[in-house]
Design an enzyme around this catalytic site. Structure first.
Site, PDB file in Angstrom:
ATOM      1  N   LYS A 154       1.158  -1.033   0.321  1.00 38.84           N
ATOM      2  CA  LYS A 154      -0.370   0.314   0.064  1.00 38.84           C
ATOM      3  C   LYS A 154       0.795   1.669   0.285  1.00 38.84           C
ATOM      4  CE  LYS A 154      -0.298   0.286   5.414  1.00 38.84           C
ATOM      5  NZ  LYS A 154      -0.844  -0.456   6.152  1.00 38.84           N
TER       6      LYS A 154
ATOM      7  N   ARG B 186      -6.119   0.003  17.652  1.00 39.33           N
ATOM      8  CA  ARG B 186      -7.255   0.093  16.170  1.00 39.33           C
ATOM      9  C   ARG B 186      -7.842  -0.951  15.725  1.00 39.33           C
ATOM     10  NH1 ARG B 186      -3.481   0.576  10.378  1.00 39.33           N
ATOM     11  NH2 ARG B 186      -3.928  -1.286  10.652  1.00 39.33           N
TER      12      ARG B 186
HETATM   13  C1  LIG Z   1      -0.228  -1.212   6.491  1.00 42.55           C
HETATM   14  C2  LIG Z   1      -0.560  -2.922   7.275  1.00 42.55           C
HETATM   15  C3  LIG Z   1       0.431  -3.633   7.183  1.00 42.55           C
HETATM   16  C4  LIG Z   1       1.769  -3.417   6.894  1.00 42.55           C
HETATM   17  O1  LIG Z   1       2.638  -1.923   7.886  1.00 42.55           O
HETATM   18  P1  LIG Z   1       4.449  -1.854   8.140  1.00 42.55           P
HETATM   19  O2  LIG Z   1       4.489  -1.457   8.710  1.00 42.55           O
HETATM   20  O3  LIG Z   1       4.325  -1.075   6.303  1.00 42.55           O
HETATM   21  O4  LIG Z   1       5.456  -3.234   7.989  1.00 42.55           O
HETATM   22  C5  LIG Z   1       0.340  -4.499   7.980  1.00 42.55           C
HETATM   23  N1  LIG Z   1      -0.653  -5.185   8.558  1.00 42.55           N
HETATM   24  C6  LIG Z   1      -1.673  -4.131   8.375  1.00 42.55           C
HETATM   25  C7  LIG Z   1      -3.543  -4.835   8.387  1.00 42.55           C
HETATM   26  C8  LIG Z   1      -2.249  -3.075   7.921  1.00 42.55           C
HETATM   27  O5  LIG Z   1      -3.269  -2.465   7.542  1.00 42.55           O
END
Ligand SMILES: *Cc1c(COP(=O)(O)O)cnc(C)c1O
Length: 356
Positions: free
Chosen positions: A38, A131
């Site tokens: 993302k 969250r």
């Molecule tokens: C964005 C996201 C990740 C990845 O996070 P990083 O810190 O970029 O590794 C993993 N799990 C969820 C649910 C996310 O939204």
């Protein structure tokens, strides 16, 4: 053709190297990596560079990005808790989604039935970061409902920390996830093959060998692209932290005072700033701004340059001590943090270049 500025330059070899290094590190601990796409808007050259490293699963929070992966043979995961309104697309474009709401899971079930598919889900558990996820006390009762829902297969438990509350993953909170898995497997006589132990903030436990046994998946974005674990902000051993470089062009360069003249009100963003008087400094304006970047996330590659601040489309630098001969038209390079990369990749005003 000349390059367009501002731009992000991506070194794909470095991205592949980081992915390979991290994958090997995780596999050694029997942990699978879902590569999170993302932060770079699932740009295909980057996705391909990561798949080249041997990663077998990609993960994104947006259906629009997952749609781009339709032709890829790897597994696809939806990261953000699905919207009910996108249920049929979730089933169509992902093999697995992370969930926390029974009503949504029922909508996914209906969609899966319609498409004659089984949709895999991972139940998210909130281990304190506040969250997404069901509270630990509600996990068992939620599972008792999920197992009755048709065309839905509960394949595991997952958690996400260090995102909202800044909670650091450790053997205690991740251990809770393992305890819950064992309790559910016994109580419901089912197998939960996936324990998804978080994001780049969990990687330090792989590095220092404290990750609880049983965690067998991590969802990693930042660690791969920026070579950083995110609990303590350290560089991942043997990884590059400069696979992504931001470049901008100087449009004005003049010596000016460091304190504005006149009555000080609010800036363009409603903040009242204070200014340290450093006398007359040589200031360069780079054509990029808060519409494209997170100013706080910029680090000039040249240590003799520092950032004064920025407005929507002007970045103001202190170049007084810079030893290079900067002129109007010169290009300045920056390393960028996660927030800055996210903004720059999302901004249509920032050009993207991929180097092999
Ligand atoms: C964005 C996201 C990740 C990845 O996070 P990083 O810190 O970029 O590794 C993993 N799990 C969820 C649910 C996310 O939204």
């Amino acid at each position: 053709m000349g390059k367009k500025y501002p731009c992000v330059e991506v070194n794909l070899k470095k991205v592949t190297h980081n992915a390979k290094t991290i994958l090997a590190m995780c596999n050694k601990k029997h942990i699978d990596v879902a590569a999170v796409t993302k932060v770079y808007c699932a740009e295909m050259p980057i996705v391909e560079a990561i798949l080249k490293a041997g990663v077998t699963q990609v993960a994104d929070s947006r259906i629009l990005n997952l749609k781009k992966f339709k032709e890829l043979s790897c597994k696809k995961m939806l990261l953000r808790i699905p919207m009910i309104s996108e249920a049929s697309e979730v089933v169509k474009y992902s093999d697995c989604s992370l969930n926390s709401e029974i009503d949504t899971i029922r909508s996914l079930s209906k969609a899966a039935k319609g498409l004659n598919k089984i949709h895999n889900i991972i139940l998210m558990v909130d281990l304190g970061d506040l969250r997404e996820g069901v509270m630990t006390n509600d996990v068992v009762s939620t599972v008792s409902k999920i197992v009755k829902i048709e065309n839905i297969k509960l394949i595991g438990l997952g958690t996400n920390v260090t995102c909202y509350g800044g909670v650091i993953p450790d053997s205690e909170n991740l251990g809770k996830l393992i305890d819950l898995k064992l309790e559910i497997e016994k109580g419901f006589n089912l197998k939960l093959p996936v324990i998804s132990g978080g994001n780049s903030s969990s990687l330090y436990m792989v590095i220092n060998d404290t990750i609880p046994k049983g965690v067998n998946q991590l969802r990693l974005g930042e660690a791969i692209v920026l070579g950083r674990e995110t609990s303590f902000g350290k560089t991942v051993p043997n990884c590059y932290d400069d696979a992504f470089i931001l470049k901008g062009e100087i449009v004005e360069i003049k010596s000016k005072p460091t304190v504005p003249t006149g009555t000080i009100g609010m800036d363009a963003f409603g903040n009242i700033l204070s200014f340290e008087n450093k006398g007359i400094r040589k200031r360069a304006i780079v054509a990029i701004g808060r519409q494209d970047i997170r100013v706080e996330g910029l680090t000039p590659m040249d240590n003799d340059i520092s950032v004064f601040g920025a407005s929507s489309d002007h970045l103001i630098l202190d170049v007084t001590d810079c030893k290079k001969q900067l002129i109007v038209g010169s290009i300045v390079e920056f390393k960028i943090d996660y927030g800055c990369l996210l903004a720059a990749m999302t901004s249509t005003y920032v050009e993207k270049y991929y180097n092999n």
